[in-house]
Enzyme design. Structure first.
Site, PDB file in Angstrom:
ATOM      1  N   ASP A  17     -42.324  60.283 -58.511  1.00 30.38           N
ATOM      2  CA  ASP A  17     -40.778  60.732 -58.260  1.00 30.38           C
ATOM      3  C   ASP A  17     -40.422  61.831 -58.172  1.00 30.38           C
ATOM      4  OD1 ASP A  17     -38.297  59.734 -57.961  1.00 30.38           O
ATOM      5  OD2 ASP A  17     -37.699  59.736 -60.157  1.00 30.38           O
ATOM      6  N   ARG A  30     -34.773  64.557 -46.676  1.00 30.66           N
ATOM      7  CA  ARG A  30     -35.398  63.977 -47.705  1.00 30.66           C
ATOM      8  C   ARG A  30     -37.017  63.392 -47.041  1.00 30.66           C
ATOM      9  NH1 ARG A  30     -33.136  61.948 -52.117  1.00 30.66           N
ATOM     10  NH2 ARG A  30     -34.674  60.201 -52.205  1.00 30.66           N
ATOM     11  N   HIS A  34     -40.980  63.600 -48.738  1.00 29.01           N
ATOM     12  CA  HIS A  34     -41.851  62.282 -48.948  1.00 29.01           C
ATOM     13  C   HIS A  34     -43.150  62.893 -48.244  1.00 29.01           C
ATOM     14  CE1 HIS A  34     -38.699  59.879 -50.488  1.00 29.01           C
ATOM     15  NE2 HIS A  34     -38.094  59.727 -49.395  1.00 29.01           N
ATOM     16  N   LEU A 128     -63.735  55.145 -56.768  1.00 29.56           N
ATOM     17  CA  LEU A 128     -62.256  55.120 -57.641  1.00 29.56           C
ATOM     18  C   LEU A 128     -61.533  54.113 -56.676  1.00 29.56           C
ATOM     19  CD1 LEU A 128     -59.851  56.744 -59.129  1.00 29.56           C
ATOM     20  CD2 LEU A 128     -59.293  57.513 -56.702  1.00 29.56           C
ATOM     21  N   ARG A 178     -44.835  59.618 -64.975  1.00 28.41           N
ATOM     22  CA  ARG A 178     -43.652  59.739 -64.454  1.00 28.41           C
ATOM     23  C   ARG A 178     -43.702  61.095 -64.207  1.00 28.41           C
ATOM     24  NH1 ARG A 178     -38.871  55.727 -63.112  1.00 28.41           N
ATOM     25  NH2 ARG A 178     -37.789  57.085 -61.791  1.00 28.41           N
ATOM     26  N   GLU A 197     -50.084  54.585 -72.807  1.00 30.02           N
ATOM     27  CA  GLU A 197     -49.462  55.882 -73.188  1.00 30.02           C
ATOM     28  C   GLU A 197     -48.589  56.204 -71.999  1.00 30.02           C
ATOM     29  OE1 GLU A 197     -49.650  56.828 -76.414  1.00 30.02           O
ATOM     30  OE2 GLU A 197     -50.992  55.264 -76.959  1.00 30.02           O
TER      31      GLU A 197
HETATM   32  C1  IPE Z   1     -39.171  54.558 -58.556  1.00 27.64           C
HETATM   33  O1  IPE Z   1     -38.322  55.691 -58.085  1.00 27.64           O
HETATM   34  C2  IPE Z   1     -39.953  54.269 -57.403  1.00 27.64           C
HETATM   35  C3  IPE Z   1     -41.109  55.147 -56.895  1.00 27.64           C
HETATM   36  C4  IPE Z   1     -41.617  56.225 -57.060  1.00 27.64           C
HETATM   37  C5  IPE Z   1     -41.476  54.399 -55.555  1.00 27.64           C
HETATM   38  P1  IPE Z   1     -36.980  55.760 -58.048  1.00 27.64           P
HETATM   39  O2  IPE Z   1     -36.404  57.085 -57.521  1.00 27.64           O
HETATM   40  O3  IPE Z   1     -36.905  54.652 -56.736  1.00 27.64           O
HETATM   41  O4  IPE Z   1     -36.457  55.252 -59.363  1.00 27.64           O
HETATM   42  P2  IPE Z   1     -34.894  55.219 -59.590  1.00 27.64           P
HETATM   43  O5  IPE Z   1     -34.011  54.606 -58.733  1.00 27.64           O
HETATM   44  O6  IPE Z   1     -34.438  56.649 -59.943  1.00 27.64           O
HETATM   45  O7  IPE Z   1     -34.748  54.530 -61.189  1.00 27.64           O
HETATM   46  C1  IPE Z   2     -40.006  59.041 -54.857  1.00 28.59           C
HETATM   47  O1  IPE Z   2     -39.152  60.231 -54.645  1.00 28.59           O
HETATM   48  C2  IPE Z   2     -40.363  58.295 -53.737  1.00 28.59           C
HETATM   49  C3  IPE Z   2     -39.954  57.130 -53.464  1.00 28.59           C
HETATM   50  C4  IPE Z   2     -39.048  56.448 -54.409  1.00 28.59           C
HETATM   51  C5  IPE Z   2     -40.196  56.610 -52.300  1.00 28.59           C
HETATM   52  P1  IPE Z   2     -37.491  59.902 -54.573  1.00 28.59           P
HETATM   53  O2  IPE Z   2     -37.235  59.646 -53.117  1.00 28.59           O
HETATM   54  O3  IPE Z   2     -36.967  58.963 -55.403  1.00 28.59           O
HETATM   55  O4  IPE Z   2     -37.038  61.426 -54.933  1.00 28.59           O
HETATM   56  P2  IPE Z   2     -35.754  61.769 -56.013  1.00 28.59           P
HETATM   57  O5  IPE Z   2     -35.770  60.902 -56.999  1.00 28.59           O
HETATM   58  O6  IPE Z   2     -34.608  61.364 -55.148  1.00 28.59           O
HETATM   59  O7  IPE Z   2     -35.897  63.148 -56.182  1.00 28.59           O
HETATM   60 MG    MG Z   3     -36.264  59.107 -57.361  1.00 35.56          MG
END
Ligand code: IPE
Ligand code: IPE
Ligand code: MG
Length: 240
Positions: A17, A30, A34, A128, A178, A197
């Site tokens: 995330d 954004r 990614h 892996l 996370r 954990e």
């Molecule tokens: C969780 O992240 C899903 C992935 C990393 C693929 P999100 O960014 O979607 O989670 P929320 O919406 O903040 O809970």
């Molecule tokens: C996680 O990063 C990747 C996916 C959920 C696809 P985010 O896109 O959720 O990044 P933030 O949380 O907006 O920073």
């Molecule tokens: Mg996110």
């Protein structure tokens, strides 16, 4: 098992995330975040191979991520397709076995075919196991496992449900990481993380490097996993 091998998680799972925030900090779209996230995943896979981790499971696209703007969703689908084409040959050479975990029915045919091709190509690899959770949700997994058993007229027990889940080919994750600072599960591995954990890192996923991974592993190594027992029971010398 040696003492040091016990300290190394066999199976690490990661909620990758923070890509969006990484991009926003740099005034980038954004999707640039990614894309950087794919680079970070490549680095993490290599680091896991180098450290002798057996299984890495990553959350790449959740059942709920369909609710994002259409442009971001289609960008993520394209990124997956491109990453497969670019990364799979090297992953194959490195001995990585790919599994895609999630609802394949919801994906475009071209993406699904790419995933299945990558799974077939790497099926014999043993260094892996890389599980990529894409169009995945923990609730989806439990529901699809229960539906499968019901359709076969099989009794639903912990063992049968476990065997029908999408991650039955690997042991449960020892360590769930996370990144991005949020302290929630967001529908990841609801069944499998029962005794994992957890490490929550403030690092945004594109910035999660080998040192951050080692820090998470060191934190894991310092934990006492009790599985419901007492500390005294865990520390008592086991009869040979
Ligand atoms: C969780 O992240 C899903 C992935 C990393 C693929 P999100 O960014 O979607 O989670 P929320 O919406 O903040 O809970
Ligand atoms: C996680 O990063 C990747 C996916 C959920 C696809 P985010 O896109 O959720 O990044 P933030 O949380 O907006 O920073
Ligand atoms: Mg996110």
């Amino acid at each position: 098992m040696t003492e040091s091998a016990k300290l190394l998680p066999q199976h690490i799972a990661i909620v990758m995330d923070g890509n969006g925030r990484w991009a926003r900090q740099r005034f980038l779209p954004r999707l640039a975040g990614h894309s950087q996230g794919v680079d970070s995943l490549r680095r993490c896979v290599r680091a896991c191979v180098a450290r002798g981790i057996g299984v890495l499971t990553v959350f790449a696209f959740s059942s709920e991520n369909w609710n994002r703007p259409a442009e971001e969703v289609s960008g993520l689908m394209n990124l997956l397709a491109k990453a497969l084409g670019r990364e799979v040959p090297q992953l194959n050479q490195d001995g990585v076995r790919l599994h895609f975990v999630g609802e394949k029915a919801g994906l475009a045919d071209s993406v699904r075919q790419g995933l299945e091709q990558a799974e077939r190509l790497t099926a014999g690899n043993q260094r892996l196991v890389l599980n990529v959770c894409f169009n995945y949700g923990g609730r989806w997994d439990i529901a699809q496992a229960a539906a499968r058993l019901a359709a076969q007229g099989q009794p639903i027990t912990e063992a049968s449900l476990h065997a029908a889940t999408a991650l039955a080919h690997v042991p449960d994750p020892d360590l769930v990481i996370r990144t991005g600072g949020e302290m929630r599960i967001s529908n990841f591995l609801l069944w499998q993380a029962a005794y994992s954990e957890f490490v929550f890192s403030e690092r945004l996923w594109p910035d999660f490097d080998e040192a951050a991974l080692d820090q998470a592993i060191a934190s894991y190594a310092g934990r006492e996993r009790r599985f419901g027992r007492t500390s005294e029971q865990i520390q008592a010398p086991q009869p040979a």
